[in-house]
Design a protein around this motif. Structure first.
Motif, PDB file in Angstrom:
ATOM      1  N   GLU A 154       0.848  -1.204   0.000  1.00 34.03           N
ATOM      2  CA  GLU A 154       0.000   0.000   0.000  1.00 34.03           C
ATOM      3  C   GLU A 154       0.877   1.245   0.000  1.00 34.03           C
ATOM      4  O   GLU A 154       0.659   2.174  -0.784  1.00 34.03           O
ATOM      5  N   GLU A 155       1.911   1.234   0.843  1.00 30.47           N
ATOM      6  CA  GLU A 155       2.815   2.385   0.939  1.00 30.47           C
ATOM      7  C   GLU A 155       3.473   2.654  -0.416  1.00 30.47           C
ATOM      8  O   GLU A 155       3.528   3.794  -0.887  1.00 30.47           O
ATOM      9  N   ARG A 156       3.949   1.598  -1.069  1.00 32.16           N
ATOM     10  CA  ARG A 156       4.628   1.753  -2.373  1.00 32.16           C
ATOM     11  C   ARG A 156       3.660   2.324  -3.408  1.00 32.16           C
ATOM     12  O   ARG A 156       4.046   3.160  -4.228  1.00 32.16           O
ATOM     13  N   ILE A 157       2.392   1.884  -3.362  1.00 32.68           N
ATOM     14  CA  ILE A 157       1.402   2.383  -4.321  1.00 32.68           C
ATOM     15  C   ILE A 157       1.083   3.845  -4.018  1.00 32.68           C
ATOM     16  O   ILE A 157       1.000   4.679  -4.922  1.00 32.68           O
ATOM     17  N   ARG A 158       0.994   4.167  -2.705  1.00 35.53           N
ATOM     18  CA  ARG A 158       0.702   5.560  -2.317  1.00 35.53           C
ATOM     19  C   ARG A 158       1.814   6.493  -2.806  1.00 35.53           C
ATOM     20  O   ARG A 158       1.567   7.643  -3.145  1.00 35.53           O
ATOM     21  N   LYS A 159       3.040   5.966  -2.859  1.00 37.86           N
ATOM     22  CA  LYS A 159       4.160   6.822  -3.252  1.00 37.86           C
ATOM     23  C   LYS A 159       4.531   6.639  -4.733  1.00 37.86           C
ATOM     24  O   LYS A 159       5.560   7.114  -5.178  1.00 37.86           O
ATOM     25  N   SER A 160       3.700   5.908  -5.478  1.00 38.43           N
ATOM     26  CA  SER A 160       4.104   5.533  -6.848  1.00 38.43           C
ATOM     27  C   SER A 160       4.117   6.714  -7.810  1.00 38.43           C
ATOM     28  O   SER A 160       4.787   6.657  -8.838  1.00 38.43           O
ATOM     29  N   GLY A 161       3.337   7.756  -7.466  1.00 38.30           N
ATOM     30  CA  GLY A 161       3.265   8.882  -8.406  1.00 38.30           C
ATOM     31  C   GLY A 161       1.834   9.265  -8.716  1.00 38.30           C
ATOM     32  O   GLY A 161       1.561  10.319  -9.279  1.00 38.30           O
TER      33      GLY A 161
END
Ligand SMILES: O=C(NC1CCCCC1)[C@H](C1CCCCC1)n1c(-c2ccc(-c3ccccc3)s2)nc2ccccc21
Length: 233
Positions: free
Chosen positions: A110-117
């Motif tokens: 979830e964190e990676r998706i939130r920071k994906s752009g």
């Protein structure tokens, strides 16, 4: 209380759809990649366009295996694919997100998706949808039928022969309804909840073009297939 029974033909229909759904899986696992490392916004955008391009090809193959689809009017076949491609992508993304993962992995993902752009404003509706799909703990038969039902939505833009599409969608709805009654006897509303997810999916449809053009980076490059399907560039 009438005994719900899935007929032989319905068993056969379900088998064809589920096999097609499982046969056409996304090649490499995007969740594994995202869990391995934090990519830059440019790398994430490229990853999305690669995943999405292969997912559209997978979707076309799956759709060709839906009984009766290839006998629809050709323009209507394109209209149904174009109208459902983004929904199928979010549905598949939700299934990837809700997969059972080792402790803490879902939070990292979830964190990676939130920071994906992807810009902030789309996170809430998107993750609300992912979590509402996760809560259903859908079986693969339900996932496959729900995807087929989403593709066979008669009132997509530019569909000419809506009745012909309804005639294909109805048997899918029938067998899914029976499956839900048989698999979730203590949850009579389960089928209605599944169909409610399709309504939520349509709202995500509205955001997709903006999600892409607002991706935190400058020049957004799309493959020709995605330009066709995503109404971008
Ligand atoms: O790769 C992805 N999804 C694959 C698509 C094809 C089918 C398999 C899944 C992306 C990644 C997000 C992070 C950056 C890289 C791409 N993804 C999304 C999306 C968020 C927004 C999305 C979108 C779609 C259309 C238009 C505008 C925006 S898809 N939700 C996920 C949930 C769990 C795992 C991945 C997930």
């Amino acid at each position: 209380k009438e005994k719900v029974k899935i007929t032989k033909e319905q068993q056969a229909l379900m088998k064809v759809v589920v096999e097609a759904y499982n046969r056409h899986q996304i090649p490499q696992d995007v969740a594994k990649k995202l869990l391995q490392e934090q990519y830059s916004e440019e790398e994430n955008f490229l990853l999305l366009t690669e995943m999405a391009t292969s997912q559209v090809q997978v979707l076309v193959e799956f759709t060709k295996n839906i009984p009766g689809f290839l006998s629809l009017n050709h323009e209507d076949q394109i209209a149904l694919l174009k109208g459902s491609a983004v929904e199928a992508m979010f549905l598949r993304s939700a299934q990837v997100f809700s997969r059972k993962m080792p402790n803490g992995h879902t939070e990292v993902l979830e964190e990676r998706i939130r920071k994906s752009g992807i810009s902030e404003e789309f996170m809430t509706p998107m993750f609300n949808f992912y979590k509402s799909i996760g809560e259903l703990h859908m079986m693969q038969e339900e996932q496959a039928l729900l995807t087929a039902i989403a593709i066979l939505t008669p009132d997509r833009p530019y569909v000419k022969d809506q009745q012909a599409v309804e005639r294909l969608q109805e048997p899918m709805l029938d067998v899914l309804r029976k499956l839900c009654v048989l698999q979730h006897p203590q949850e009579p509303q389960y089928f209605a909840r599944l169909l409610g997810r399709l309504t939520e999916l349509r709202t995500l449809n509205h955001y997709h073009a903006e999600m892409l053009t607002s991706w935190r980076m400058n020049d957004h490059k799309f493959t020709p297939l995605l330009c066709e399907i995503w109404d971008v560039e």
